[in-house]
Design an enzyme around this catalytic site. Sequence first.
Site, PDB file in Angstrom:
ATOM      1  N   SER A 134       7.011   0.090  -6.733  1.00  0.00           N
ATOM      2  CA  SER A 134       6.258   0.795  -5.278  1.00  0.00           C
ATOM      3  C   SER A 134       7.312   2.176  -4.887  1.00  0.00           C
ATOM      4  CB  SER A 134       6.593   0.261  -4.298  1.00  0.00           C
ATOM      5  OG  SER A 134       5.571   0.469  -3.426  1.00  0.00           O
ATOM      6  N   SER A 140       7.293   0.633   6.754  1.00  0.00           N
ATOM      7  CA  SER A 140       7.407   2.241   7.504  1.00  0.00           C
ATOM      8  C   SER A 140       6.558   2.580   7.828  1.00  0.00           C
ATOM      9  CB  SER A 140       8.613   3.093   6.751  1.00  0.00           C
ATOM     10  OG  SER A 140       7.518   3.061   5.796  1.00  0.00           O
ATOM     11  N   GLY A 143       1.842   0.967   5.111  1.00  0.00           N
ATOM     12  CA  GLY A 143       0.988   0.508   4.007  1.00  0.00           C
ATOM     13  C   GLY A 143       1.569  -0.330   3.280  1.00  0.00           C
ATOM     14  N   SER A 145       2.818  -3.737   2.912  1.00  0.00           N
ATOM     15  CA  SER A 145       2.294  -4.613   2.490  1.00  0.00           C
ATOM     16  C   SER A 145       0.832  -4.708   1.885  1.00  0.00           C
ATOM     17  CB  SER A 145       2.656  -5.104   3.789  1.00  0.00           C
ATOM     18  OG  SER A 145       1.552  -5.361   4.679  1.00  0.00           O
ATOM     19  N   ASP A 202      -5.672  -1.200   6.493  1.00  0.00           N
ATOM     20  CA  ASP A 202      -4.522  -1.239   5.579  1.00  0.00           C
ATOM     21  C   ASP A 202      -5.056  -1.688   4.106  1.00  0.00           C
ATOM     22  OD1 ASP A 202      -2.953  -0.268   8.013  1.00  0.00           O
ATOM     23  OD2 ASP A 202      -1.009  -1.555   7.026  1.00  0.00           O
TER      24      ASP A 202
END
Length: 385
Positions: A134, A140, A143, A145, A202
């Site tokens: 990633s 933070s 998005g 997750s 998200d």
Amino acid sequence: MEVSARAPGKIIISGEHAVVHGSTAVAAAIDLYTTASIRISEGDDGLLELQLKDTGLVFSWPIQRIKEMFSELGVPLSSSSPSSSPELMKLISILVEEQNIPEAKSGLASGVSAFLWLYTSIHGFKPAAVSITSDLPLGSGLGSSAAFCVSLAAAMLASSGALGLDFNHHGWLALGESELELVNKWAFGGEKIIHGKPSGIDNTVSTFGNMIMFRSGKLTRIKSNMPLRMLITNTKVGRNTKALVAGVSERACRHPDAMDAVFTAVDSISKELATIIQSPASDEISITNQEDKLEELMEMNQGLLQCMGVSHSSIETVLRTTLKYKLASKLTGAGGGGCVLTLLPKLLSGTVVDEVIAELESCGFQCLIAAIGGKGLEVCFGGDS
């Protein structure tokens, strides 16, 4: 064969916190991605392995062990639609606990649970190796997750044949509307395991890309018609989102009229911002005019977020630093730390951008540059990713 899927992170451009109180919010995809790759093995035994490349952690379970546990509890596997029974989640939590996740990384446990739920629901008991990489910093507000759940759900559904894609296609492949809808449903199920009661913003932005307007539970997808670039500064200050949301609600109870006016103003800002972003800009003069308006709206939104009490000294440091260069910034997401957005006008020189980044990084912050409102989920077959 290896199947990979990549899903973008997101930012909230305007309306965070106020959205809980009925205002409009605008969220957008950013061109920073999480990629999930999956390789299914033949046979009935072997391991199910999850490699989190960025943290250096590897989790693995003997397929026979998973099979035995599921059959003992008589947990039915549903691969047609995303559903998770309390019995199934209890079983999954036992499998996660057995991995002895280090204390410092204990926040990853819910993500590992979401992975196990997605995998066993879609693929059942087949050995496989799954790896995740990633561009997004964890926790933070960008998005991470959702991008994790969307990329995993897509890679698993694509490799199971559920998306009906052409396995001979080379390079990244965009999906059709119905395939995206299916992935989004599964990803939302994963988000529920991680967050309990997610809004769905998200995972929807990560799946479909571009931008979304969100109000009172209703999502409207919108398309950006102007090029937008943002500097995203990660203050690396962790925060408690639930406590920040509760704090805004308490303030609204103490000062109902004043806070109503704040939420109404935020609603107007989000709507105006969405209108500007959707208007085509044909030349540099019209782009600059639109950017000037967006900067003012961002500054107003930041002032209102300060009224809500969700700023933080680290956020103020970023605001002061970017203001020196006449750039407009606002926090994004929950506030209290997390990330700050700074609009980078099209005609801004690269030298200035480098200077701003150097100054922010000298404060210990992490800087990322992202294009806003871009592509959503894409899938790739073979080793082309």
